[in-house]
Design a protein around this motif. Structure first.
Motif, PDB file in Angstrom:
ATOM      1  N   HIS A 147       0.859  -1.178   0.000  1.00 58.61           N
ATOM      2  CA  HIS A 147       0.000   0.000   0.000  1.00 58.61           C
ATOM      3  C   HIS A 147       0.896   1.230   0.000  1.00 58.61           C
ATOM      4  O   HIS A 147       1.860   1.287   0.773  1.00 58.61           O
ATOM      5  CB  HIS A 147      -0.899   0.012   1.240  1.00 58.61           C
ATOM      6  N   ALA A 163      -0.455   3.974  -9.120  1.00 56.06           N
ATOM      7  CA  ALA A 163      -1.576   3.044  -9.033  1.00 56.06           C
ATOM      8  C   ALA A 163      -1.423   1.884 -10.016  1.00 56.06           C
ATOM      9  O   ALA A 163      -1.962   0.796  -9.790  1.00 56.06           O
ATOM     10  CB  ALA A 163      -2.886   3.778  -9.295  1.00 56.06           C
ATOM     11  N   ALA A 170      -3.274  -0.809  -2.861  1.00 52.99           N
ATOM     12  CA  ALA A 170      -4.059   0.339  -2.396  1.00 52.99           C
ATOM     13  C   ALA A 170      -3.200   1.589  -2.357  1.00 52.99           C
ATOM     14  O   ALA A 170      -1.974   1.520  -2.190  1.00 52.99           O
ATOM     15  CB  ALA A 170      -4.629   0.057  -1.009  1.00 52.99           C
ATOM     16  N   LEU A 171      -3.865   2.738  -2.501  1.00 50.69           N
ATOM     17  CA  LEU A 171      -3.241   4.035  -2.277  1.00 50.69           C
ATOM     18  C   LEU A 171      -3.983   4.721  -1.137  1.00 50.69           C
ATOM     19  O   LEU A 171      -5.211   4.732  -1.112  1.00 50.69           O
ATOM     20  CB  LEU A 171      -3.316   4.921  -3.518  1.00 50.69           C
ATOM     21  N   SER A 172      -3.228   5.288  -0.202  1.00 53.62           N
ATOM     22  CA  SER A 172      -3.811   6.009   0.927  1.00 53.62           C
ATOM     23  C   SER A 172      -3.389   7.472   0.867  1.00 53.62           C
ATOM     24  O   SER A 172      -2.264   7.786   0.467  1.00 53.62           O
ATOM     25  CB  SER A 172      -3.336   5.407   2.255  1.00 53.62           C
ATOM     26  N   CYS A 213      -6.923   5.157  -8.437  1.00 52.39           N
ATOM     27  CA  CYS A 213      -7.222   3.820  -7.909  1.00 52.39           C
ATOM     28  C   CYS A 213      -8.283   3.119  -8.747  1.00 52.39           C
ATOM     29  O   CYS A 213      -8.126   1.952  -9.137  1.00 52.39           O
ATOM     30  CB  CYS A 213      -7.689   3.921  -6.461  1.00 52.39           C
ATOM     31  N   HIS A 214      -9.363   3.826  -9.051  1.00 52.11           N
ATOM     32  CA  HIS A 214     -10.441   3.181  -9.793  1.00 52.11           C
ATOM     33  C   HIS A 214     -10.039   2.895 -11.235  1.00 52.11           C
ATOM     34  O   HIS A 214     -10.529   1.935 -11.837  1.00 52.11           O
ATOM     35  CB  HIS A 214     -11.696   4.044  -9.723  1.00 52.11           C
ATOM     36  N   LYS A 218      -7.436  -0.532  -7.967  1.00 49.95           N
ATOM     37  CA  LYS A 218      -6.825  -0.530  -6.642  1.00 49.95           C
ATOM     38  C   LYS A 218      -7.794   0.078  -5.612  1.00 49.95           C
ATOM     39  O   LYS A 218      -8.782   0.726  -5.969  1.00 49.95           O
ATOM     40  CB  LYS A 218      -5.512   0.261  -6.663  1.00 49.95           C
ATOM     41  N   ALA A 220      -8.925   2.700  -2.860  1.00 52.17           N
ATOM     42  CA  ALA A 220      -8.677   4.076  -2.445  1.00 52.17           C
ATOM     43  C   ALA A 220      -8.975   4.190  -0.953  1.00 52.17           C
ATOM     44  O   ALA A 220     -10.104   3.991  -0.523  1.00 52.17           O
ATOM     45  CB  ALA A 220      -9.566   5.031  -3.238  1.00 52.17           C
ATOM     46  N   SER A 221      -7.939   4.522  -0.169  1.00 53.13           N
ATOM     47  CA  SER A 221      -8.056   4.568   1.287  1.00 53.13           C
ATOM     48  C   SER A 221      -7.940   6.011   1.764  1.00 53.13           C
ATOM     49  O   SER A 221      -6.931   6.675   1.537  1.00 53.13           O
ATOM     50  CB  SER A 221      -6.967   3.696   1.920  1.00 53.13           C
ATOM     51  N   TYR A 247     -14.035   6.959  -2.122  1.00 51.58           N
ATOM     52  CA  TYR A 247     -13.157   6.092  -1.336  1.00 51.58           C
ATOM     53  C   TYR A 247     -13.938   4.893  -0.810  1.00 51.58           C
ATOM     54  O   TYR A 247     -15.133   4.987  -0.521  1.00 51.58           O
ATOM     55  CB  TYR A 247     -12.520   6.873  -0.184  1.00 51.58           C
TER      56      TYR A 247
END
Length: 331
Positions: A147, A163, A170-172, A213-214, A218, A220-221, A247
């Protein structure tokens, strides 16, 4: 003819987007780690626990803290295998030691490894490759997803490339560091609500991360809520992150924040029932167009309702009768 499942027909050969529990709860000290794992055992796998080496370790005690973190992975307290770790950042010499100590000493590999303060695709690619090489060296069978924490100008500028990296799950968004990186150009009110949703530069960052992310399947955090007393604020933050910014997951830094976040992100029971009925009708129609309660549906809406069921199953929510048949071929 065998009934085809959503995973077989709705993504035309692509891997379905990643699905994870909706809350990522951070704990750094031994006391807080034990408390968090006990709460996870009580509530079930509706949230992950991230054991924090970056902020949890005292200066000079990085190796011993990594050993402590490793001792919880695969222990009796790790009930569901939903415990991850955050290591030190790329500029800190301890990050490689974190990886090697944890993967060598743990009884079970972490569910994921979070990489903080990414500055570029090159940083991230090197760290992801090191995690992969280390797990191979220590004979860990399955790949360990990474992540990425997006909190620098460089990471945001390359967020779509980040991404797209293999091995990234995941990406935060790191709100506090992102605001601080503007050296006073963004006011501190943007570090909390409602300012974090209203300031144009912060809104842009949130939306870019979610869109990246979408685009690449992935997770989305969303960043933490700094409110630790009024849980209605946390609940509202989570609802806005989900409904306005796209998210599907959010950080928690206090145990009381977990349930409001989970409640905001998990599908409602009526959504789960409707999704099951719509998809079972679609399956019976070999995924052609169908009608449900005077509304027409086709594969575009089927993909939406399939995401509802996958999120429900990932968090161990009860599914209606017949729903499990939709997962029989799902990987």
């Amino acid at each position: 003819m065998r009934a085809l499942t959503p995973a077989e027909v709705l993504f035309e050969g692509d891997v379905p987007p990643a699905v994870m529990p909706p809350c990522d709860h951070y704990a750094g000290s031994e006391k807080l780690i034990r408390k968090s794992l006990a709460l996870q055992a009580q509530l079930g796998p509706v949230f992950d626990v991230t054991l924090d080496c970056e902020d949890g370790a005292q200066v000079g005690q990085e190796a011993s803290h990594a050993e402590l973190v490793a001792s919880f992975l695969g222990s009796d307290e790790d009930r569901f295998g939903r415990v991850g770790v955050r290591i030190h950042d790329f500029q800190n010499r301890a990050w490689r030691d974190d990886v090697r100590i944890i993967l060598r000493a743990a009884k079970k590999a972490p569910a994921y490894v979070t990489l903080p303060k990414i500055h570029s695709v090159f940083d991230a690619a090197e760290m992801v490759a090191f995690v992969e090489a280390s797990r191979c060296e220590f004979g860990i069978k399955h790949a360990i997803p990474c992540h990425l924490l997006i909190e620098t100008h460089g990471a945001l500028a390359e967020v779509f490339e980040l991404a797209a990296l293999p091995g990234v799950e995941a990406l935060s968004f790191g709100l506090m560091d992102f605001v601080s990186a503007h050296n006073g150009a963004i006011p501190d009110t943007a570090m909390r609500s409602p300012g974090q949703f209203d300031h144009p530069l912060v809104r842009r960052a949130k939306l870019e991360i979610a869109a990246a992310c979408h685009a690449h399947g992935k997770v989305a955090s969303h960043n933490v809520s700094t409110e630790v007393r009024d849980m209605s604020v946390v609940a509202n933050d989570a609802q806005r992150a989900r409904n306005e910014f796209g998210y599907t997951r959010m950080w928690s830094i206090h145990p009381d924040q977990i349930q409001p976040i989970v409640d905001a992100f998990l599908p409602r029971s009526d959504e789960i029932v409707a999704a099951t009925e719509i998809l079972l009708k679609a399956q019976a129609a070999q995924w052609g167009p169908t009608r449900y309660q005077d509304t027409l549906h086709d594969r575009a809406s089927y993909r939406y309702y399939w995401s509802v069921l996958r999120r429900a199953k990932a968090s161990a929510q009860a599914l209606p009768e017949g729903a499990e048949t939709l997962f029989s071929q799902d990987k």
